[in-house]
Scaffold this active site. Structure first.
Site, PDB file in Angstrom:
ATOM      1  N   PHE A 111       0.815  -1.227   0.000  1.00 14.82           N
ATOM      2  CA  PHE A 111       0.000   0.000   0.000  1.00 14.82           C
ATOM      3  C   PHE A 111       0.839   1.263   0.000  1.00 14.82           C
ATOM      4  CE2 PHE A 111       0.044   1.853   4.344  1.00 14.82           C
ATOM      5  CZ  PHE A 111       0.705   0.863   5.054  1.00 14.82           C
ATOM      6  N   LYS A 112       2.099   1.139   0.378  1.00 18.89           N
ATOM      7  CA  LYS A 112       2.958   2.330   0.465  1.00 18.89           C
ATOM      8  C   LYS A 112       3.088   3.034  -0.884  1.00 18.89           C
ATOM      9  CE  LYS A 112       4.111   0.799   4.596  1.00 18.89           C
ATOM     10  NZ  LYS A 112       4.038   1.478   5.864  1.00 18.89           N
TER      11      LYS A 112
END
Ligand SMILES: Cc1ncc(COP(=O)(O)O)c(C=O)c1O
Ligand SMILES: N[C@@H](CCOP(=O)(O)O)C(=O)O
Length: 467
Positions: A111-112
């Site tokens: 998700f980063k």
């Protein structure tokens, strides 16, 4: 929009200043002075927008006149154009109530990427045409590092130093960082835990010998711009499930409290969020804080969800500030107590404020493996250990109305943690083609002891330009 420090003593900054600063000079974290709010009609009008357009719409009030609306749309289109799924963050239904929000379709499979692909472009935008140079110092338990390196490798005007705890991240995570051989990328494996690495980073921002000499900046979620970009997928998923007419709950695998704080921000902006489940592994300081008011750190236990092996959750400070009446001096005192003793109690206002929106759950190794198995056997979905912790909490959720869907944030691609997935399900997920020949490439990384002076000396020796 003006940004204020949670500890009240640093100067307020505009969006550009807060983005480039990362951490406030008083040791606090920047937050917008007030929360922008969308009406139900404004939210309803966002339904069906392409992700990049939605991102520009949600982020514009935080950015103000630092970037013109047309330019912001160009930047979000470029950032999300690199994702491997047309929806950027697609939703997958597991059963009548349970949904997965897949956040791992970016270049580094976690998700980063959603925030860091955008942040890399923001840095470039703000440095263009000015005589400045950023020395980015970051700490990673595996995923922020690769996403940040991918976002800034080879960019002019930036050096990045990324600290990770030696031997405590997966082989895929390590190689995603150490095989990037661009001159401006410096990987450092330190002896110790992610908490030690994060403490060194924060100390450097408050060390005049370093902060006075280099223009330090941050890519961890201590940087407000990271969280701002993560708010968008709460809106994107809730809109698909019927918001604003329907309330939605989220279960968030949590370590540094960044991702779930982005959900809190979405709620403050008007999104009808019914509940935010904070899901931890056995490193459960946040579960203890939210269930009993006891925020006390203990030794980090390595788990099969290494990215969440965190005991000091930076962004919890942002929540305590917002819930405690935004009193910077009082929070600075509370945090100084925590920094001196490793423990603090939440005030009644903080506990009651948190209880209105948050609930929490802790998953041990069996819970995590059980959730991976259930997802695979009952729904055919292969999920990673971090996502499994979120799903475990979502499946235990109580007290929600029958019409409220629960969205678990699927924070990493299962192939990043192939060994743990295979142990639980018998299936070894393969790496998507977009990460390339990761295991054929040469690695470059420096080993350092768990010692601040050694890290600061390394940064000073390798940074290419002083402030
Ligand atoms: C895969 C994964 N899931 C969950 C988390 C926890 O997110 P946060 O630190 O924002 O709470 C992390 C690390 O931050 C992660 O890398
Ligand atoms: N899990 C993270 C830890 C750092 O979190 P951040 O969101 O504050 O950058 C990681 O993978 O590095």
């Amino acid at each position: 929009m003006e940004y204020v420090s949670t500890r009240g003593a640093a100067p307020a900054l505009d969006f550009r200043g807060a983005t480039l600063a990362g951490l406030a000079s008083d040791g606090g974290l920047y937050l917008p002075r007030e929360w922008p709010r969308f009406s139900a009609d404004e939210i309803a009008a966002m339904a069906g927008l392409p992700y990049a357009e939605l991102a520009a719409r949600i982020m514009q009030p935080f950015i103000g006149d630092a970037i013109a609306p047309e330019r912001l749309r160009e930047l979000t289109a470029a950032a999300y154009g690199r994702f491997a799924h047309a929806a950027v963050t697609p939703l997958v239904q597991l059963d009548e109530r349970q949904w997965l929000l897949e956040l791992f379709h970016g270049p580094t499979l976690a998700f980063k990427d959603v925030a860091l692909q955008f942040l890399g472009l923001l840095f470039e935008e703000f440095l263009r045409g000015v005589d400045d140079h950023l020395t980015i110092v970051g700490a990673t338990s595996g995923d922020t590092g690769s996403a940040a390196i991918d976002a800034v490798a080879g960019r002019a005007g930036i050096d990045i130093f990324m600290l990770h705890p030696r031997g405590r991240i997966s082989d895929v995570q390590r190689r995603q960082m150490t095989t990037v051989l661009a001159d401006n990328v410096h990987n450092v494996a330190i002896e110790g835990s992610f908490d030690d690495a994060q403490a060194f980073v924060k100390r450097m921002f408050n060390d005049p010998a370093m902060a006075g000499r280099f223009h330090l900046s941050a890519v961890n979620s201590i940087n407000w711009a990271r969280l701002m970009a993560q708010v968008v997928y709460y809106f994107a998923s809730a809109l698909q499930l019927g918001a604003p007419s329907r309330r939605v709950a989220f279960s968030v695998p949590t370590g540094n409290f960044g991702d779930v704080f982005a959900g809190y921000v979405a709620a403050r902006m008007g999104l009808p969020v019914e509940r935010l489940f904070v899901a931890t592994n056995v490193n459960d300081i946040l579960h203890r804080a939210l269930s009993s008011g006891d925020y006390s750190a203990s030794t980090v236990t390595p788990t099969a969800a290494p990215s969440m092996d965190i005991q000091v959750s930076s962004n919890f400070e942002r929540l305590l500030f917002d819930l405690g009446g935004r009193n910077g001096a009082a929070l600075a005192e509370q945090m100084a107590g925590f920094e001196a003793t490793g423990a603090m109690r939440l005030t009644n206002a903080q506990r009651e404020g948190a209880a209105a929106l948050f609930a929490s759950a802790r998953a041990d190794a069996d819970d995590m493996a059980g959730a991976m198995r259930w997802a695979f056997e009952a729904t055919g979905q292969v999920i990673d250990p971090h996502t499994a912790i979120g799903l475990h909490a979502a499946r235990k959720a109580e007290g929600l109305g029958a019409s409220v869907p629960i969205v678990t944030l699927a924070t990493a691609h299962p192939a990043k943690f192939g060994d743990a997935v295979e142990r639980a399900t018998g299936l070894r997920p393969s790496l998507p083609a977009r990460v390339g020949d990761l295991f054929e490439r040469a690695e470059r990384c420096s080993d350092l002891p768990g010692d601040y002076a050694a890290v600061a000396d390394f940064v000073a020796a390798h940074a290419t330009r002083q402030a």
